[in-house]
Design a protein around this motif. Structure first.
Motif, mmCIF file in Angstrom:
data_model
loop_
_atom_site.group_PDB
_atom_site.id
_atom_site.type_symbol
_atom_site.label_atom_id
_atom_site.label_comp_id
_atom_site.label_asym_id
_atom_site.label_seq_id
_atom_site.Cartn_x
_atom_site.Cartn_y
_atom_site.Cartn_z
ATOM 1 N N ALA A 1 5.111 -5.705 13.202
ATOM 2 C CA ALA A 1 4.156 -4.784 12.571
ATOM 3 C C ALA A 1 4.401 -3.321 12.918
ATOM 4 C CB ALA A 1 2.732 -5.171 12.958
ATOM 5 N N ALA A 2 5.099 -3.049 14.028
ATOM 6 C CA ALA A 2 5.350 -1.655 14.400
ATOM 7 C C ALA A 2 6.041 -0.887 13.279
ATOM 8 C CB ALA A 2 6.204 -1.589 15.672
ATOM 9 N N SER A 3 6.908 -1.560 12.538
ATOM 10 C CA SER A 3 7.654 -0.884 11.465
ATOM 11 C C SER A 3 6.708 -0.314 10.417
ATOM 12 C CB SER A 3 8.634 -1.861 10.803
ATOM 13 O OG SER A 3 9.487 -2.461 11.748
ATOM 14 N N ILE A 4 5.766 -1.121 9.972
ATOM 15 C CA ILE A 4 4.845 -0.667 8.930
ATOM 16 C C ILE A 4 3.731 0.205 9.511
ATOM 17 C CG2 ILE A 4 3.364 -2.731 9.036
ATOM 18 C CD1 ILE A 4 3.083 -2.525 5.983
ATOM 19 N N ASN A 5 3.297 -0.091 10.734
ATOM 20 C CA ASN A 5 2.231 0.711 11.339
ATOM 21 C C ASN A 5 2.621 2.178 11.435
ATOM 22 O OD1 ASN A 5 0.532 -1.460 11.661
ATOM 23 N ND2 ASN A 5 1.050 -1.810 13.803
ATOM 24 N N ALA A 6 3.854 2.433 11.853
ATOM 25 C CA ALA A 6 4.300 3.816 12.029
ATOM 26 C C ALA A 6 4.310 4.570 10.708
ATOM 27 C CB ALA A 6 5.692 3.836 12.671
ATOM 28 N N ILE A 7 4.626 3.868 9.633
ATOM 29 C CA ILE A 7 4.578 4.506 8.312
ATOM 30 C C ILE A 7 3.140 4.905 7.988
ATOM 31 C CG2 ILE A 7 4.940 4.152 5.837
ATOM 32 C CD1 ILE A 7 7.132 2.107 6.610
ATOM 33 N N ILE A 8 2.218 4.007 8.256
ATOM 34 C CA ILE A 8 0.809 4.276 7.976
ATOM 35 C C ILE A 8 0.296 5.428 8.841
ATOM 36 C CG2 ILE A 8 -1.511 3.285 8.071
ATOM 37 C CD1 ILE A 8 -0.192 0.556 7.444
ATOM 38 N N TYR A 9 0.767 5.524 10.085
ATOM 39 C CA TYR A 9 0.349 6.632 10.958
ATOM 40 C C TYR A 9 0.592 7.987 10.289
ATOM 41 C CZ TYR A 9 0.664 3.219 14.855
ATOM 42 O OH TYR A 9 0.539 2.142 15.682
ATOM 43 N N THR A 10 1.696 8.101 9.549
ATOM 44 C CA THR A 10 2.070 9.391 8.974
ATOM 45 C C THR A 10 1.233 9.742 7.750
ATOM 46 O OG1 THR A 10 3.733 8.492 7.458
ATOM 47 C CG2 THR A 10 4.453 9.019 9.709
ATOM 48 N N GLY A 11 0.513 8.762 7.219
ATOM 49 C CA GLY A 11 -0.223 8.983 5.976
ATOM 50 C C GLY A 11 0.565 8.562 4.756
ATOM 51 N N ALA A 12 1.827 8.188 4.951
ATOM 52 C CA ALA A 12 2.650 7.713 3.842
ATOM 53 C C ALA A 12 2.236 6.288 3.469
ATOM 54 C CB ALA A 12 4.125 7.764 4.213
ATOM 55 N N THR A 13 2.723 5.812 2.328
ATOM 56 C CA THR A 13 2.395 4.476 1.840
ATOM 57 C C THR A 13 3.590 3.547 1.992
ATOM 58 O OG1 THR A 13 0.853 5.386 0.208
ATOM 59 C CG2 THR A 13 1.649 3.135 -0.164
ATOM 60 N N PRO A 14 3.447 2.453 2.735
ATOM 61 C CA PRO A 14 4.543 1.492 2.827
ATOM 62 C C PRO A 14 4.642 0.662 1.555
ATOM 63 C CG PRO A 14 2.704 0.793 4.210
ATOM 64 C CD PRO A 14 2.311 2.096 3.588
ATOM 65 N N VAL A 15 5.853 0.310 1.188
ATOM 66 C CA VAL A 15 6.096 -0.549 0.028
ATOM 67 C C VAL A 15 6.907 -1.740 0.520
ATOM 68 C CG1 VAL A 15 7.173 -0.733 -2.237
ATOM 69 C CG2 VAL A 15 6.068 1.413 -1.554
ATOM 70 N N LEU A 16 6.317 -2.930 0.434
ATOM 71 C CA LEU A 16 6.942 -4.123 0.996
ATOM 72 C C LEU A 16 7.923 -4.756 0.010
ATOM 73 C CD1 LEU A 16 3.778 -5.703 2.645
ATOM 74 C CD2 LEU A 16 5.651 -4.505 3.788
ATOM 75 N N VAL A 17 9.124 -5.056 0.523
ATOM 76 C CA VAL A 17 10.174 -5.693 -0.283
ATOM 77 C C VAL A 17 10.614 -6.962 0.430
ATOM 78 C CG1 VAL A 17 12.513 -5.439 -1.195
ATOM 79 C CG2 VAL A 17 10.918 -3.515 -1.294
ATOM 80 N N ASP A 18 10.961 -7.966 -0.347
ATOM 81 C CA ASP A 18 11.344 -9.263 0.217
ATOM 82 C C ASP A 18 12.716 -9.193 0.899
ATOM 83 O OD1 ASP A 18 10.782 -11.864 0.840
ATOM 84 O OD2 ASP A 18 10.864 -12.625 -1.217
ATOM 85 N N VAL A 19 13.052 -10.278 1.588
ATOM 86 C CA VAL A 19 14.276 -10.310 2.403
ATOM 87 C C VAL A 19 15.263 -11.341 1.874
ATOM 88 C CG1 VAL A 19 13.047 -9.543 4.459
ATOM 89 C CG2 VAL A 19 13.280 -12.000 4.016
ATOM 90 N N GLU A 20 16.477 -11.285 2.405
ATOM 91 C CA GLU A 20 17.520 -12.236 2.034
ATOM 92 C C GLU A 20 17.280 -13.583 2.722
ATOM 93 O OE1 GLU A 20 21.342 -9.249 1.500
ATOM 94 O OE2 GLU A 20 20.902 -10.066 3.484
ATOM 95 N N LYS A 21 17.666 -14.672 2.063
ATOM 96 C CA LYS A 21 17.473 -16.011 2.609
ATOM 97 C C LYS A 21 18.340 -16.265 3.840
ATOM 98 C CE LYS A 21 16.376 -18.084 -1.889
ATOM 99 N NZ LYS A 21 16.794 -19.100 -2.904
ATOM 100 N N ASP A 22 19.530 -15.672 3.858
ATOM 101 C CA ASP A 22 20.463 -16.013 4.931
ATOM 102 C C ASP A 22 20.370 -15.087 6.136
ATOM 103 O OD1 ASP A 22 21.492 -13.840 3.581
ATOM 104 O OD2 ASP A 22 23.492 -14.694 3.263
#
Length: 481
Positions: free
Chosen positions: A193-214
């Motif tokens: 969660a640290a990755s997205i939390n830090a984005i939110i701290y700045t006031g910016a909006t995180p945009v979630l993208v899916d990941v690779e299967k492998d």
């Protein structure tokens, strides 16, 4: 040493207890009823007190054992275990549902084989002692500068700033790059969660993208559809030590003129195309929490490609205070500094980085050999053009497996082997629901539901590694049998 070596039947006499204590050298034995349920403990101290009272060596230990003992469930959280350990209670037996001892905790070890513990056998104590003797224990001192210099040299001369933890490292990087309200930052849905939390701290909006299967890393083939005129940056996270496909990222960055902040918290020592992760964007962040490849207890590092941005970040890190005019503040800043004590540990740890990475890679090879014998495991990969540091060995249990992930985790837990599930996908947790669409994030959900991690400490002995592998094989054999 197996837990059975510390167990003794309550009907054994004191003489035998002394012999067993002398053999195991742990200072404590767990007393059971018919070698099953725990009914007491006996220590060196208990025996000394009994001998002073002229107790006969032929007496049953049930007569002198400590019946007023504390035990905890094997499923007890580590934080709760630590709460109970003190000068009076130094060892706590951990029991299963039937009350049988399956492990024990002490101030030095909370599990027989923990998921990822540090190795502090280099120059850590020497450097710490120097800090104390010279009185340089705060954020000023030579080890902070040395630690930053080591990172700079290792990462193609990017400017390095030591900070107090990996989360503030991300926040500082984003802030120094000017990312804030009105901006969007693309981030993988499967990460801590640290990755997205830090984005939110700045006031910016995180945009979630899916990941690779492998690889479990952000799928750059899916990123482009989420880029808008508000997109300011992409945050690739090199999960579990496997680097992202930085070649594909470079094409997107060039096409859309985006900033890149690499989250390398779990990937120090990993490489892409022969280069260390952290040198492919505008900034990169690292964590030195106690379970990371190198540790300072808590701590982090930020790399910057642009020296001007690095200079701004250095000011922000120190309350936004001008370097030319003391106590004059040019920005609203933060206290994100790392202490000289922590940096001293970091320098000593960094001296052994190659050794640590090699140990993790060798461990991954052994685990792969064990798991690949069975058709229902997806073992971690090393993608083309990458060098995987295998920070935490993480694999998937296939849908064709004749058991559930929780079954294997519970079995290993009862054998004194700590495991860990994969992160929850961000989009299902309350703070982040608004930042992703469920139908676009199915891969990360499946990985989260079926993934687990095995012990990945660099100080695992050959016997411990063999024990873990043999327990996995025994579990599968029991299922198939």
């Amino acid at each position: 040493m197996e837990i059975k070596d510390l167990i003794i039947n309550q009907k054994c006499d004191l003489r035998k207890a002394l012999k067993v204590l002398d053999t195991v050298g742990q200072g404590i034995l767990f007393v059971t009823e018919n070698n099953e349920k725990l009914v007491g403990v006996i220590t060196d101290g208990d025996i000394r007190r009994s001998l002073l009272l002229d107790v006969n060596l032929d007496v049953e230990i049930s007569e002198i054992m400590n019946k007023n003992f504390l035990s905890l469930s094997i499923d007890t959280d580590n934080t709760e275990i630590l709460h109970h350990i003190n000068n009076k209670i130094k060892v706590i037996p951990l029991v299963d549902e039937e009350g049988r001892v399956v492990d024990y905790a002490s101030i030095n070890r909370l599990r027989r084989i923990s998921i990822c513990s540090p190795l502090l056998e280099g120059n850590e104590l020497l450097y710490l002692t120097e800090c104390i003797k010279t009185n340089w224990i705060s954020s000023q001192g030579k080890y902070v500068r040395s630690f930053e210099s080591l990172f700079k040299n290792y990462h193609e001369n990017f400017d390095a700033l030591a900070v107090s933890n990996g989360t503030v490292a991300i926040h500082l990087a984003l802030d120094a790059l000017g990312i804030g309200e009105g901006d969007e930052v693309i981030v993988p849905n499967l990460t801590f969660a640290a990755s997205i939390n830090a984005i939110i701290y700045t006031g910016a909006t995180p945009v979630l993208v899916d990941v690779e299967k492998d690889s479990f890393n952000i799928d750059f083939d899916k990123v482009e559809r989420f880029i808008t005129n508000k997109t300011k940056a992409i945050m690739p996270v090199h999960l579990y030590g496997q680097s992202c496909d930085m070649g594909k990222l470079a094409l997107l960055v060039e096409k859309y003129n985006l900033l890149v902040v690499e989250d390398c918290a779990e990937a120090l020592g990993s490489k892409y195309d022969g280069r260390p992760v952290g040198v492919f964007g505008d900034a990169a962040t690292f964590s030195f929490f106690g379970n990371k490849t190198i540790t300072t207890g808590e701590g982090g590092m930020v790399l910057f490609k642009d020296p001007i941005v690095a200079e701004k970040a250095a000011v922000l890190r120190d309350h936004g205070m001008s370097k030319e005019k003391r106590y004059w503040h040019d920005f609203v800043g933060y206290n994100y500094r790392l202490t000289n004590l922590q940096a001293a540990i970091g320098v000593a740890q960094f001296e052994r980085l190659d050794e640590f990475v090699n140990a993790k890679r060798n461990l991954a090879k052994i685990y792969n050999e064990t798991l690949n014998k069975f058709p229902f495991f997806q073992t971690p990969i090393q993608k083309e053009n990458t060098f995987n540091s295998y920070w935490l060995y993480t694999f998937l249990i296939g849908e064709n497996a004749p058991f559930k992930r929780e079954d294997l985790m519970s079995f290993l837990n009862n054998k004194g082997i700590e495991t860990r599930p994969v992160f929850y996908p961000l989009h299902i947790m309350p703070p982040y629901i608004a930042y992703g669409e469920k139908e676009n994030l199915e891969v990360s959900s499946k990985i989260s539901e079926s993934g687990m991690s095995l012990p990945s400490s660099v100080n695992l002995s050959e016997a411990e590694i063999n024990y873990i592998c043999s327990c996995i094989s025994d579990f599968i054999g029991g299922i198939n049998g």
